[in-house]
Design a protein around this motif. Sequence first.
Motif, mmCIF file in Angstrom:
data_model
loop_
_atom_site.group_PDB
_atom_site.id
_atom_site.type_symbol
_atom_site.label_atom_id
_atom_site.label_comp_id
_atom_site.label_asym_id
_atom_site.label_seq_id
_atom_site.Cartn_x
_atom_site.Cartn_y
_atom_site.Cartn_z
ATOM 1 N N UNK A 147 0.884 -1.113 0.180
ATOM 2 C CA UNK A 147 -0.066 -0.185 -0.042
ATOM 3 C C UNK A 147 0.761 1.172 -0.059
ATOM 4 N N UNK A 148 0.876 1.918 -1.101
ATOM 5 C CA UNK A 148 1.680 3.075 -1.243
ATOM 6 C C UNK A 148 1.130 4.406 -0.968
ATOM 7 N N UNK A 149 1.952 5.217 -0.292
ATOM 8 C CA UNK A 149 1.457 6.687 0.289
ATOM 9 C C UNK A 149 2.546 7.670 -0.196
ATOM 10 N N UNK A 150 2.263 8.862 -0.685
ATOM 11 C CA UNK A 150 3.032 9.942 -0.970
ATOM 12 C C UNK A 150 3.540 9.741 -2.212
ATOM 13 N N UNK A 151 3.232 8.821 -3.295
ATOM 14 C CA UNK A 151 4.021 8.963 -4.530
ATOM 15 C C UNK A 151 3.597 10.326 -5.386
ATOM 16 N N UNK A 152 4.616 10.848 -6.192
ATOM 17 C CA UNK A 152 4.319 12.109 -7.036
ATOM 18 C C UNK A 152 4.818 11.876 -8.460
ATOM 19 N N UNK A 153 4.276 12.532 -9.184
ATOM 20 C CA UNK A 153 4.729 12.011 -10.646
ATOM 21 C C UNK A 153 4.712 13.449 -11.374
ATOM 22 N N UNK A 154 6.035 13.788 -12.171
ATOM 23 C CA UNK A 154 6.300 15.220 -12.794
ATOM 24 C C UNK A 154 5.292 15.203 -13.886
ATOM 25 N N UNK A 186 -2.276 3.744 -3.272
ATOM 26 C CA UNK A 186 -2.831 2.644 -3.921
ATOM 27 C C UNK A 186 -2.421 1.392 -3.292
ATOM 28 N N UNK A 187 -3.285 0.511 -3.507
ATOM 29 C CA UNK A 187 -2.841 -0.949 -3.178
ATOM 30 C C UNK A 187 -2.400 -1.684 -4.223
ATOM 31 N N UNK A 188 -1.331 -2.547 -4.303
ATOM 32 C CA UNK A 188 -0.712 -3.144 -5.554
ATOM 33 C C UNK A 188 -0.509 -4.503 -5.017
ATOM 34 N N UNK A 189 -0.970 -5.729 -5.733
ATOM 35 C CA UNK A 189 -0.630 -6.927 -5.775
ATOM 36 C C UNK A 189 0.268 -7.525 -6.857
ATOM 37 N N UNK A 190 1.585 -7.934 -6.504
ATOM 38 C CA UNK A 190 2.351 -8.304 -7.634
ATOM 39 C C UNK A 190 3.053 -9.711 -7.297
ATOM 40 N N UNK A 207 2.107 -2.227 -10.730
ATOM 41 C CA UNK A 207 1.835 -0.796 -10.904
ATOM 42 C C UNK A 207 3.126 0.105 -10.942
ATOM 43 N N UNK A 208 3.435 0.813 -11.982
ATOM 44 C CA UNK A 208 4.656 1.610 -12.039
ATOM 45 C C UNK A 208 4.251 2.750 -11.319
ATOM 46 N N UNK A 209 3.212 3.239 -10.880
ATOM 47 C CA UNK A 209 3.031 4.167 -10.164
ATOM 48 C C UNK A 209 2.797 3.869 -8.595
ATOM 49 N N UNK A 210 3.209 2.959 -8.222
ATOM 50 C CA UNK A 210 3.377 2.326 -6.793
ATOM 51 C C UNK A 210 4.466 2.894 -6.082
ATOM 52 N N UNK A 211 4.706 2.766 -4.982
ATOM 53 C CA UNK A 211 6.134 3.380 -4.542
ATOM 54 C C UNK A 211 7.233 2.265 -4.581
ATOM 55 N N UNK A 212 7.006 1.206 -5.027
ATOM 56 C CA UNK A 212 7.826 0.064 -5.099
ATOM 57 C C UNK A 212 8.894 0.238 -6.321
ATOM 58 N N UNK A 213 10.173 0.147 -6.260
ATOM 59 C CA UNK A 213 11.210 0.193 -7.353
ATOM 60 C C UNK A 213 10.714 -0.868 -8.541
ATOM 61 N N UNK A 263 9.393 9.423 -5.227
ATOM 62 C CA UNK A 263 9.048 8.283 -4.658
ATOM 63 C C UNK A 263 8.354 8.172 -3.270
ATOM 64 N N UNK A 264 7.165 7.686 -2.863
ATOM 65 C CA UNK A 264 6.700 7.661 -1.797
ATOM 66 C C UNK A 264 7.028 6.450 -0.986
ATOM 67 N N UNK A 265 6.455 6.249 0.290
ATOM 68 C CA UNK A 265 6.755 5.173 1.256
ATOM 69 C C UNK A 265 5.734 4.023 1.011
#
Length: 427
Positions: A47-54, A67-71, A101-107, A415-417
């Motif tokens: 569960x990602x928080x605080x992600x920002x995109x330019x 967002x919640x992301x299952x992978x 999801x490439x907009x999740x905070x994970x790399x 990137x978020x946490x």
Amino acid sequence: MSKYLMLLCLLMISASLSARRDSSRLNQLLADYRIKISVGLQLWSTYSRGMEMYDMEQGAYTSLEDRLNVQLRRSRFSVSGQPYPTLRFKVTSSLDLVGHDVLAATEAGGNNGSSPEFRIWNAFVNWQLAPAKDVLYATAGYYVSPIGRESNTSAMRSISFEKAWSQNYLRRHLIGTGPGRAMGLMLSGQLHNSNGKRHLTYELSLQNPIFDTLSGNSSGSNYSPLLSARLSLHAGDPENKSYSLGHKVNYFGKRNGLTISLSAARQGKSAGFSANGAYGLEYLYNSQVVHLDGEFFFLSRSDDRLPGHARFEGRTGYFRIGKNIPLPRALTMEPVVSYWFFDGPLEAADILEATSLGSFTGSDTGLDIGANLYFSPNHKLSLFYAFRMGDAGEGKHELIENNYFQQSGVGAVRRGNYFGGGWVVIF
């Protein structure tokens, strides 16, 4: 009708006998060649928080919804064997990042679509040149450079939620890709003293250079191989009783020892630079309940063909500590704290030089805090919280090249946490 039934019975009996003979031959072949099959799966729910995109049109960062992301973060499918007493082989394929999801905070990137892609992860042959001795092995094939403790630790055996991301900076700096594999040749071995309390492991590797021209199929008109060396001293118990290419962290109380390694790698002139290298220190300490591991590497790259003799210098590494807490029903709880970092150029002039060399810039830091619950060494559940921090220094955030400010498949981000729950199982 009775004749047809009799003929059918005879055919079925014949097929059954043939199948038994084929099965017997297959079983004998598997036994003779000591074939082993392994499957490892790492599933994540984050569960990602605080992600920002330019936003290029607005010229500013925009906040993204949590967002919640299952992978399927990683999977490994391995076949290994030993057809002769001194000759072993291993082939591993991977299927990673399915559902990411490439907009999740994970790399890392994504591997979605109608048909996610497999790839070869390792493929090598290992020959014991001194029979019945541990002193000399030759390895040929597709493998990761021997330097970097985390880089050479299987993701299924790493104790933090995500592997220390310092491995990504080291691999991409030396090989040019995140997986960090290249074709090569290696000589290695392990020496033991008479009382069994001191051990020495060495690894000398020559691999194909970074392929950065002709659609990634050549190093260009200049050629220089990537040379890597790693020398490890083990005090107390060795990491392995005989030489092994891979590493792990948690021995569940079966190892009491300290490993300290000196590592270095260098490549000469290529299409993208005049010199490229890394050197550093690695360590692992195991006691009955506590294990500590880490590494610290200096990265450098230069090109005397560019104005002012462009140069890049950076540092990357990690520190990690875990503790085994026995629980009822043979369970083990393992609290873990993992800290990793990349420190690159922060001043404007240094950022420009590093960018001209295709190197990383700015800083990127991660802190993972959580715990693993082991049902066995091959089966665990994980629950962690991951903090991510970055610094662009005097550069523009959207132009800084590191994993905090850039996301594969997206572009510039901050990137978020995230909270992360994981399930790793090895069959």
